[in-house]
Write an enzyme that holds these catalytic residues in place. Structure first.
Site, PDB file in Angstrom:
ATOM      1  CE  LYS A  57       5.315   1.104  -2.407  1.00 49.22           C
ATOM      2  NZ  LYS A  57       5.726   1.693  -3.680  1.00 49.22           N
ATOM      3  CD  GLN A 100       8.076   4.433  -4.550  1.00 48.35           C
ATOM      4  OE1 GLN A 100       7.918   3.140  -3.977  1.00 48.35           O
ATOM      5  NE2 GLN A 100       7.255   5.002  -4.910  1.00 48.35           N
ATOM      6  CG  ASP A 107       4.408  -0.972  -8.801  1.00 39.79           C
ATOM      7  OD1 ASP A 107       3.802  -1.066  -7.953  1.00 39.79           O
ATOM      8  OD2 ASP A 107       5.420  -0.311  -8.986  1.00 39.79           O
TER       9      ASP A 107
END
Ligand code: NDP
Length: 291
Positions: free
Chosen positions: A58, A102, A125
């Protein structure tokens, strides 16, 4: 477009590269016009090796398009309140436009509480109930990256979703359910299957679009695929030979499908790209013109 057996291969790397090139231009524009550089805060808790790889990828993606990524690492034993305090700080930080925690989290931390603590406008997200609710209502803002990437792949092959029968195998909050909402918004007739679904092969045989998000190698057999269907394989499994394998038997399915995504190189490259797209979108929506 490359062909394998009967099917055209949807090359996710190429589509992702094109989208990243566009994002790069948008980032330059934001900087020149508004003196803003999109910023993504990535929070990693603990030592999960797979999570470390994802976080690294990422960060690389951010660098490629000019997004500033800031990593925050907490120890495996960090408490939920420590994490919530960090999120509160990031929610208030002007140079942070997107926040990503995460997953999976260590067991002392409740993922739902953490997801709900992220400011919805920074939830890149797309997992916050606000963003999920907007998606459900057909007025999406920030959308979950993997199914969003699948929609971009369908766009890339100029596939008209309208009126088509779509079968999604898997009903997770991160893939199956949001996928269903996105396809429904584009006027597909959607069937969502799961481990208790009866006559699964027959349902898949009726589908013009098959999205497999199960997590079991070669679970979807070639003779389940309708002639001319579009097959999107989200699955990432560790194959017996040590490589990566999808949820679809690619070899068999490519004898019947019109389009198919490979694993690796299909949906995978799109997920991080859509995270970058969400971060740019979040930065734009938080923009206050200077003059
Ligand atoms: P989950 O484990 O959360 O969900 C799996 C789904 O598959 C569940 O809904 C489950 O049903 C269903 N399922 C399991 N067994 C069967 C069966 N025998 N028949 C029908 N359905 C079944 O997984 P995720 O959605 O998180 O991920 C799915 C796959 O996609 C994984 O391989 C994952 O690694 C991959 N993935 C890939 C990404 C990418 O960027 N390419 C991103 C995210 C995920 P039930 O609900 O009844 O248990």
């Amino acid at each position: 477009m490359e062909k394998y057996n009967r099917a055209f291969i949807i090359n996710g790397k190429d589509v992702a590269a094109r989208l990243r090139a566009e994002l790069k231009k948008e980032v330059v524009l934001l900087r020149e016009k508004y003196s803003i550089t999109p910023g993504l805060a990535v929070v990693l808790i603990g030592e999960n090796p797979a999570s470390k790889v994802y976080v690294r990828n990422k960060a690389r993606g951010c660098e490629e398009v000019g997004i500033t990524s800031i990593q925050h690492t907490l120890p495996e034993g960090a408490s939920q309140s420590e994490l919530l305090a960090l999120i509160a700080r990031l929610n208030g930080a002007k140079d942070v436009h997107g926040i990503l925690v995460q997953l999976p989290l260590p067991k002392q931390i409740d993922p739902e509480t953490v997801i709900e603590a992220i400011a919805p406008e920074k939830d890149v997200d797309g997992f916050h109930p606000y963003n999920m609710g907007r998606l459900m209502a057909g007025i999406p803002v920030l959308q979950p990256c993997t199914p969003y990437g699948v929609m971009k792949l369908l766009e890339a092959i100029d596939f008209k979703v309208d009126g088509k029968d779509a079968v999604i195998i898997g009903r997770s909050n991160i893939v199956g359910k949001p996928m269903a909402m996105m396809l429904l918004k584009k006027n597909a007739t959607v069937t969502v299957c799961h481990s208790k679904t009866a006559y699964l092969p027959d349902k898949v045989r009726a589908a013009d679009i098959v999205v497999a998000a199960i997590g079991r190698e070669k679970f979807v057999k070639g003779d389940w695929i309708k002639e001319g269907a579009v097959v999107i394989d989200v699955g990432i499994n560790r194959a017996k030979d040590g490589g990566l394998a999808g949820d679809v038997d690619f070899e068999e399915a490519s004898l019947r499908a019109a389009y198919i995504t490979p694993v690796p190189g299909g949906v995978g490259p799109m997920t991080i790209t859509m995270l970058l797209a969400n971060t740019v979108q979040a930065a734009k929506s938080q923009l206050i013109p200077l003059a």
